[in-house]
Design an enzyme around this catalytic site. Structure first.
Site, PDB file in Angstrom:
ATOM      1  N   TYR A 194      18.836  18.991  -4.190  1.00 26.71           N
ATOM      2  CA  TYR A 194      18.616  17.953  -5.199  1.00 26.71           C
ATOM      3  C   TYR A 194      18.433  16.599  -4.502  1.00 26.71           C
ATOM      4  O   TYR A 194      18.422  16.510  -3.278  1.00 26.71           O
ATOM      5  CB  TYR A 194      19.743  17.989  -6.246  1.00 26.71           C
ATOM      6  CG  TYR A 194      19.722  19.312  -6.994  1.00 26.71           C
ATOM      7  CD1 TYR A 194      18.623  19.644  -7.786  1.00 26.71           C
ATOM      8  CD2 TYR A 194      20.733  20.255  -6.837  1.00 26.71           C
ATOM      9  CE1 TYR A 194      18.548  20.877  -8.431  1.00 26.71           C
ATOM     10  CE2 TYR A 194      20.665  21.485  -7.472  1.00 26.71           C
ATOM     11  CZ  TYR A 194      19.568  21.797  -8.269  1.00 26.71           C
ATOM     12  OH  TYR A 194      19.490  23.013  -8.890  1.00 26.71           O
ATOM     13  N   ARG A 342      31.382  31.859  -9.419  1.00 26.27           N
ATOM     14  CA  ARG A 342      31.080  32.958 -10.342  1.00 26.27           C
ATOM     15  C   ARG A 342      32.299  33.760 -10.759  1.00 26.27           C
ATOM     16  O   ARG A 342      32.342  34.288 -11.880  1.00 26.27           O
ATOM     17  CB  ARG A 342      30.006  33.860  -9.721  1.00 26.27           C
ATOM     18  CG  ARG A 342      28.626  33.206  -9.723  1.00 26.27           C
ATOM     19  CD  ARG A 342      27.684  33.882  -8.783  1.00 26.27           C
ATOM     20  NE  ARG A 342      28.109  33.691  -7.399  1.00 26.27           N
ATOM     21  CZ  ARG A 342      27.535  34.249  -6.346  1.00 26.27           C
ATOM     22  NH1 ARG A 342      26.509  35.049  -6.516  1.00 26.27           N
ATOM     23  NH2 ARG A 342      27.982  34.008  -5.125  1.00 26.27           N
TER      24      ARG A 342
END
Ligand code: FMN
Length: 374
Positions: A194, A342
């Site tokens: 990013y 996760r």
């Protein structure tokens, strides 16, 4: 002996254990206004009930063109503060520290959510002009370094020097709003390809102003953003930064683990950041991914921890799924914080279950409403 259930003190804040919920985008602002919704409340608050020491939000855009997808969370107005405040209040009531990850997606932004195949959207539709350190470095076809005219409908533009200066202010303003919203921790997202990572890497930064060229110049905006965020947040609250330790592009001039170690040591030695959150990759489609097994990025956290030498804490992330693994990272001095992604989607109560598994139930309290089940 320090273990997973030892307190973690940072400035005036203390996490009840060494488990952090890793930032994970939820793409759940269907009105495309960046305002936290019922989904964000349920998602983050249930992980606070689940015993994590720190609950970190997903990448939260400092301004509308900083979103990855149209449905991302943001923190660019007082309405965003009001939408997030109940979440920080609930985390506090539940004994978890709340953190917000401040982000700008740069040229990876302006897409639909993953369940709509992350299709790029242009400024004439739902999207926007995506700012980039060097628009000519984006987008790539697989195996190609150069811009492809037919790649998508997205519009990417190179930021001017003045645009970069404004970006620093946008991060500072969002950090001040994060404080208003009651967050205990502010994390700067400089990872995963990013915008801030795009400045760090010579692969995506081809600038010729003071924000491009040498290591010193490419790291300037991250140093300025972290310093501005530090200044915008009260002294008693910690500031984290997340890096991609490496671009995983070993065959070319790219961002490396040594670069990360040097930048982290610099920020830590100046007291700008309290914790370095060490991830990897995400910059380029040709990255050479390692085997994504257990602890696949922990070696980078160890390297950064050695470099910062006690001037800052270090968090490890990636493939941490079991209580034993998380505990061993802390006990063996490989990291100060186990950042679990996760596995927290599979089990919101990861930390409470870890305490049971590790026979450390003395160290955490199940919510009183649930105690009959313990
Ligand atoms: C659904 C999802 C969303 C994610 N969103 C973000 C994000 O907003 N910011 C970020 O830094 N990392 C994000 N990540 C990366 C995770 O924080 C984490 O670094 C990665 O999943 C590896 O950790 P794990 O093996 O424990 O999942 C995301 C990962 C997933 C699975």
């Amino acid at each position: 002996m320090t273990d997973l259930f030892s307190d973690l003190s940072m400035r005036d804040r203390t996490a009840r254990n060494r488990v952090m919920v890793s930032p994970m985008c939820q793409y759940s602002c269907p009105d495309q206004d960046g305002l936290a919704t019922e989904w964000h409340r349920q998602h983050l608050e249930s992980r606070a009930v689940g015993g994590a020491g720190i609950v970190m939000t997903e990448a939260t855009a400092v301004r509308p063109d900083g979103r990855i997808s149209t449905d991302d969370l943001g923190l660019w107005s007082d309405a965003h503060v009001d939408a997030l405040e109940p979440i920080t209040a609930f985390c506090e009531e539940s004994g978890a520290l709340s953190g917000v990850q401040l982000a700008h997606a740069g040229h990876k932004g302006s897409k639909r959510p993953p369940w709509e195949d992350s299709v790029p959207v242009g400024p004439t539709g739902d999207g926007w002009v995506a700012p980039s350190p060097s628009a000519d470095a984006y987008p790539w076809r697989e195996g190609d370094d150069e811009r492809s005219d037919d790649a998508d409908v997205k519009h990417v533009e190179t930021m001017s020097t003045t645009d970069v200066e404004a970006l620093v202010d946008d991060f500072a303003n969002a950090a001040a709003r994060a404080d208003d919203a009651g967050f205990d921790v502010v994390e700067v997202h400089a990872a995963h390809g990013y915008l801030l990572h795009q400045f760090l890497s010579p692969v995506t930064n081809r600038r010729e102003d003071r924000y491009g060229g040498s290591f010193e110049a490419r790291t300037r905006v991250v140093r300025e953003v972290c310093t501005a965020v530090r200044d915008a947040v009260p002294d008693e609250k910690p500031v984290f930064v997340r890096f991609s330790a490496t671009d995983w592009l070993p065959d070319r001039d790219s961002w490396t683990v040594d670069d990360t170690a040097a930048l982290a040591a610099d920020l830590a030695s100046h007291g700008v950041v309290d914790l370095v959150d060490v991830s990897a990759g995400g910059l380029h489609p040709n990255q050479q991914l390692p085997e994504m097994g257990p602890n696949y990025q922990v070696q980078y956290a160890e390297r950064v921890r050695e470099a910062v030498g006690g001037d800052a804490l270090v968090g490890a992330v990636g493939g941490i799924t079991t209580p034993e693994q998380a505990d061993a990272l802390v006990r063996n001095d490989r990291a100060d914080l186990a950042i679990v992604g996760r596995q927290h989607l599979r089990d919101p109560y990861f930390a409470l279950h870890a305490a049971q598994t590790l026979d450390r139930e003395d160290a955490v309290e199940w919510p009183r409403q649930y105690r009959k089940a313990v």
